[in-house]
Each structure stands twice: as structure tokens, then as C-alpha cells.
Design a protein around this motif. Sequence first.
Motif, PDB file in Angstrom:
ATOM      1  N   ALA A   1       0.829  -1.210   0.000  1.00  0.00           N
ATOM      2  CA  ALA A   1       0.000   0.000   0.000  1.00  0.00           C
ATOM      3  C   ALA A   1       0.861   1.256   0.000  1.00  0.00           C
ATOM      4  CB  ALA A   1      -0.937   0.000   1.210  1.00  0.00           C
ATOM      5  N   ARG A   2       1.935   1.269   0.820  1.00  0.00           N
ATOM      6  CA  ARG A   2       2.829   2.430   0.859  1.00  0.00           C
ATOM      7  C   ARG A   2       3.515   2.628  -0.486  1.00  0.00           C
ATOM      8  NH1 ARG A   2       3.993   0.625   6.228  1.00  0.00           N
ATOM      9  NH2 ARG A   2       5.764  -0.589   5.433  1.00  0.00           N
ATOM     10  N   SER A   3       3.964   1.524  -1.098  1.00  0.00           N
ATOM     11  CA  SER A   3       4.660   1.627  -2.388  1.00  0.00           C
ATOM     12  C   SER A   3       3.725   2.124  -3.473  1.00  0.00           C
ATOM     13  CB  SER A   3       5.227   0.255  -2.777  1.00  0.00           C
ATOM     14  OG  SER A   3       6.182  -0.191  -1.837  1.00  0.00           O
ATOM     15  N   ALA A   4       2.499   1.568  -3.520  1.00  0.00           N
ATOM     16  CA  ALA A   4       1.542   1.981  -4.544  1.00  0.00           C
ATOM     17  C   ALA A   4       1.173   3.449  -4.386  1.00  0.00           C
ATOM     18  CB  ALA A   4       0.294   1.102  -4.466  1.00  0.00           C
ATOM     19  N   THR A   5       0.946   3.890  -3.146  1.00  0.00           N
ATOM     20  CA  THR A   5       0.602   5.289  -2.892  1.00  0.00           C
ATOM     21  C   THR A   5       1.742   6.213  -3.288  1.00  0.00           C
ATOM     22  OG1 THR A   5      -0.867   4.682  -1.067  1.00  0.00           O
ATOM     23  CG2 THR A   5      -0.044   6.942  -1.098  1.00  0.00           C
ATOM     24  N   SER A   6       2.994   5.826  -2.952  1.00  0.00           N
ATOM     25  CA  SER A   6       4.161   6.641  -3.301  1.00  0.00           C
ATOM     26  C   SER A   6       4.331   6.747  -4.809  1.00  0.00           C
ATOM     27  CB  SER A   6       5.415   6.031  -2.663  1.00  0.00           C
ATOM     28  OG  SER A   6       6.580   6.706  -3.097  1.00  0.00           O
ATOM     29  N   LEU A   7       4.174   5.650  -5.518  1.00  0.00           N
ATOM     30  CA  LEU A   7       4.349   5.656  -6.974  1.00  0.00           C
ATOM     31  C   LEU A   7       3.258   6.474  -7.660  1.00  0.00           C
ATOM     32  CD1 LEU A   7       5.379   1.914  -7.430  1.00  0.00           C
ATOM     33  CD2 LEU A   7       6.870   3.906  -7.680  1.00  0.00           C
ATOM     34  N   GLN A   8       2.026   6.439  -7.120  1.00  0.00           N
ATOM     35  CA  GLN A   8       0.960   7.261  -7.672  1.00  0.00           C
ATOM     36  C   GLN A   8       1.219   8.739  -7.422  1.00  0.00           C
ATOM     37  OE1 GLN A   8      -2.473   4.547  -6.036  1.00  0.00           O
ATOM     38  NE2 GLN A   8      -3.352   6.056  -7.406  1.00  0.00           N
ATOM     39  N   SER A   9       1.644   9.078  -6.208  1.00  0.00           N
ATOM     40  CA  SER A   9       1.856  10.486  -5.876  1.00  0.00           C
ATOM     41  C   SER A   9       3.008  11.087  -6.680  1.00  0.00           C
ATOM     42  CB  SER A   9       2.112  10.655  -4.376  1.00  0.00           C
ATOM     43  OG  SER A   9       3.324  10.031  -3.999  1.00  0.00           O
ATOM     44  N   GLN A  10       3.982  10.244  -7.075  1.00  0.00           N
ATOM     45  CA  GLN A  10       5.093  10.723  -7.907  1.00  0.00           C
ATOM     46  C   GLN A  10       4.766  10.662  -9.396  1.00  0.00           C
ATOM     47  OE1 GLN A  10       9.183   9.617  -6.706  1.00  0.00           O
ATOM     48  NE2 GLN A  10       8.222   8.416  -5.069  1.00  0.00           N
ATOM     49  N   LYS A  11       3.501  10.266  -9.700  1.00  0.00           N
ATOM     50  CA  LYS A  11       3.034  10.186 -11.085  1.00  0.00           C
ATOM     51  C   LYS A  11       3.896   9.243 -11.932  1.00  0.00           C
ATOM     52  CE  LYS A  11       0.499  14.531 -11.256  1.00  0.00           C
ATOM     53  NZ  LYS A  11       0.387  14.650  -9.818  1.00  0.00           N
ATOM     54  N   LEU A  12       4.292   8.129 -11.302  1.00  0.00           N
ATOM     55  CA  LEU A  12       4.990   7.069 -12.022  1.00  0.00           C
ATOM     56  C   LEU A  12       4.034   5.953 -12.424  1.00  0.00           C
ATOM     57  CD1 LEU A  12       8.146   6.833  -9.739  1.00  0.00           C
ATOM     58  CD2 LEU A  12       8.080   7.717 -12.075  1.00  0.00           C
ATOM     59  N   VAL A  13       2.932   5.846 -11.694  1.00  0.00           N
ATOM     60  CA  VAL A  13       1.960   4.779 -11.927  1.00  0.00           C
ATOM     61  C   VAL A  13       0.571   5.388 -11.970  1.00  0.00           C
ATOM     62  CG1 VAL A  13       0.861   2.761 -10.857  1.00  0.00           C
ATOM     63  CG2 VAL A  13       3.340   2.948 -10.892  1.00  0.00           C
ATOM     64  N   GLY A  14      -0.237   4.947 -12.940  1.00  0.00           N
ATOM     65  CA  GLY A  14      -1.628   5.363 -13.021  1.00  0.00           C
ATOM     66  C   GLY A  14      -2.541   4.236 -12.571  1.00  0.00           C
ATOM     67  N   VAL A  15      -3.640   4.592 -11.915  1.00  0.00           N
ATOM     68  CA  VAL A  15      -4.593   3.603 -11.410  1.00  0.00           C
ATOM     69  C   VAL A  15      -5.998   4.085 -11.720  1.00  0.00           C
ATOM     70  CG1 VAL A  15      -5.481   2.409  -9.377  1.00  0.00           C
ATOM     71  CG2 VAL A  15      -3.041   2.893  -9.546  1.00  0.00           C
ATOM     72  N   TRP A  16      -6.804   3.214 -12.272  1.00  0.00           N
ATOM     73  CA  TRP A  16      -8.222   3.503 -12.467  1.00  0.00           C
ATOM     74  C   TRP A  16      -9.017   2.213 -12.285  1.00  0.00           C
ATOM     75  CZ3 TRP A  16     -11.440   7.220 -12.065  1.00  0.00           C
ATOM     76  CH2 TRP A  16     -12.743   7.084 -12.552  1.00  0.00           C
TER      77      TRP A  16
END
Length: 363
Positions: A335-350
Amino acid sequence: MRDGPAEAEPRRRFRLTAFCDIGLQTTRSYLVKGLIPREGLVVVWGPPKCGKTFWIFDLALHVALGWDYRGRRVTPGKVVYIACEGERGLAARTEAFRVEKMEESAEAPNFHLLTTRLGLASEHRVLIADIKQQLGDGGCDAVVIDTLNRSIEGSENDDADMGAFVKAADAIREAFNCAVIIIHHCGVNGDRPRGHTALTGAADAQIAVKRDSAGQIVATVEAMKDGPEGDEIVSALRPVEVGTDEDGEPITSCVVEAADEPARKASRPAKLTGASKVALDLLRRAIDEGGEFPPSSNHIPAGRRCVSDELWRRYCREGSITDGGSDSAFRKAFARSATSLQSQKLVGVWNEWVWLIERDTGT
């Protein structure tokens, strides 16, 4: 001889004011200057999932706290937020705002949530009476109705049904001399609020909300009686972990942050380390080995290969993003990794889909 008693001036339903008695009103005419009038009907509209409820929720809390909003003056006031859908999400959203934006010593905002199914036309009198009973005769300064679709009786396209809805909203406005903020969806073409024009004709302010090419929330003042039009407020959603459910899975929501510059190419990200780097590498591998093209969506870049959140999670579990430990430790690390990657705009989630965001580095 005594004069007789002076005759009382008759009470009149319609009282005229002479020209020389018309005075300039200098009291504040806004809740949020340039955005939300002190009294009137406000329509905030946009497509589904564009962030309009996140944006209004954040703005309403600024009013309830008396905080300036993006450099705009705010008149502090009591807010009643009527949520006719998404009640569980609002609880997480409230916790995210509390944790990320409020100091522990801060006073509680003058904000009151009502989660209910509502037929506004037939129930507005009861609603007004209940608000007065619980908040006093002064009532409130803003009522948010989220959404029109869940609170109208009948059809949005029918002039009588929409007219009855507007009349009920006006009754709330008159009862409390407040702003009534109506969250509404767009029509099929996405270029106007959905349904009969009785609503937009009655609005004192109208704000359109959409996502730009970078996924930011852009709110545009389309109409404002006695005020400027065309102003834009640009925001971004930042994911926040707010707790853990009974299964040990993280509960997440988002907070709204200012993003007042236009969208542009993202700068080179900081070098990743630890679990976040491993999770990103494993996402690349999952996409290489099992990526697929999801159904067409306005929220996922066209032609982008994606994987399900479940598949990414499986790769991370098998790839050991943590050094051993329990299932709970893995879930928290993921969860921490996914949140960090989203906040840095490295990963998109929908929804259930996950993809890599293209950058100058070719990733």
C-alpha cells in the motif's frame, strides 16, 4: 382636546422602497470570494469521476473552518453536506482531511454531514425544520446537495419535476439566507449540465468541473451574477492511507491540493529505493508478461497496456518487496509503495487497472 391615538401603519405584503432610500450594501456578499455567493443557488457540474465531489467537499470544509481558499477570502459559516450516495467514501475523505490538513489542536469545523436518501421536492420542509431544530434558528450558511440525480423526484428532463426541485432548493435558500450548492452531472455530449434548463436558468453561479490531460481537476466559473467569470481553480488528488480494515487491508482516500500551474511534462523523478523501486520494477515485468489493453476509458491513456491490481499485487508478493514478515507487513508495504508511486506520477490507477505513466526517460 387630546389627539387620538396614532393609527398604526398597515402591514403590507409588498413594501416599496423609494429611490432615495436605496442604500449601498457593503456587507460581504460571498462565502468564497469569486466562487460561492453568500446566498443563492450554485450548480457545480461535470462528468462522473471528474473529482467534483472531492473538490466541493474540500471547499466546504474551508468555509466551515473559516480558512482562506487558494488566496480567496472566505466568510466562515455552518455547512450542511447532504450525501445521497457514497457515504463510506465520505467518512474516509473526512479522515484524510483531518489527518493531512488539520492540526491536532484545531477546533472542529462547523461542518455537519447528513447521509440519506432524499426527495427534495416533497421533503424540503421537514429538512428545513430538522436543520433548525439541530442547529438553532440561525440554521446554516451553506447546504450542499450531493447529487441532484439522487434527490430529484421524477425526471431531470421534465420541466415540472425540475421546476419543483428548483423551488424546493429556493425554499432552503430563503429559510436560511444561505448558499445551496447542487452537485450535478453533465449531459451525453459533456458540454452542459444534464436535464432541463430550469436549473441553470435559476442558478446564481455555475461552475464546470473536468479533468485535464494530466488528470488534474479543473473548476471553471462559467456564470456568476454580479461577479467575474472565467476564473479557473486547478487541483490535484493526493492518495492518503487513513487506516486499516478488519481484514488488515489499508483504507485509502485522497486529499485535494492546489495545482495552480497548467499541466506540463513531468520532471525527472527522484531516484527510487527500497520497496517502491522493487514494486515499480515488478509492475514493468507484469505488464511485459501479462499486460493487456483495457476497455476504452477517458481515464486511461489510449493504447496503454495495463494489468489488474490483483496481478501486480501477486508479482510483488512473489517478488518479495519485503524481507519476509507477515501478510500484514506485505499489505502495508504494498500500500505504501503503490501510494508513493501514484503520488510521484509514475503509476496510473483507475478502478482495477494499473499502468506505467510515460516520462522523458522512456519509462
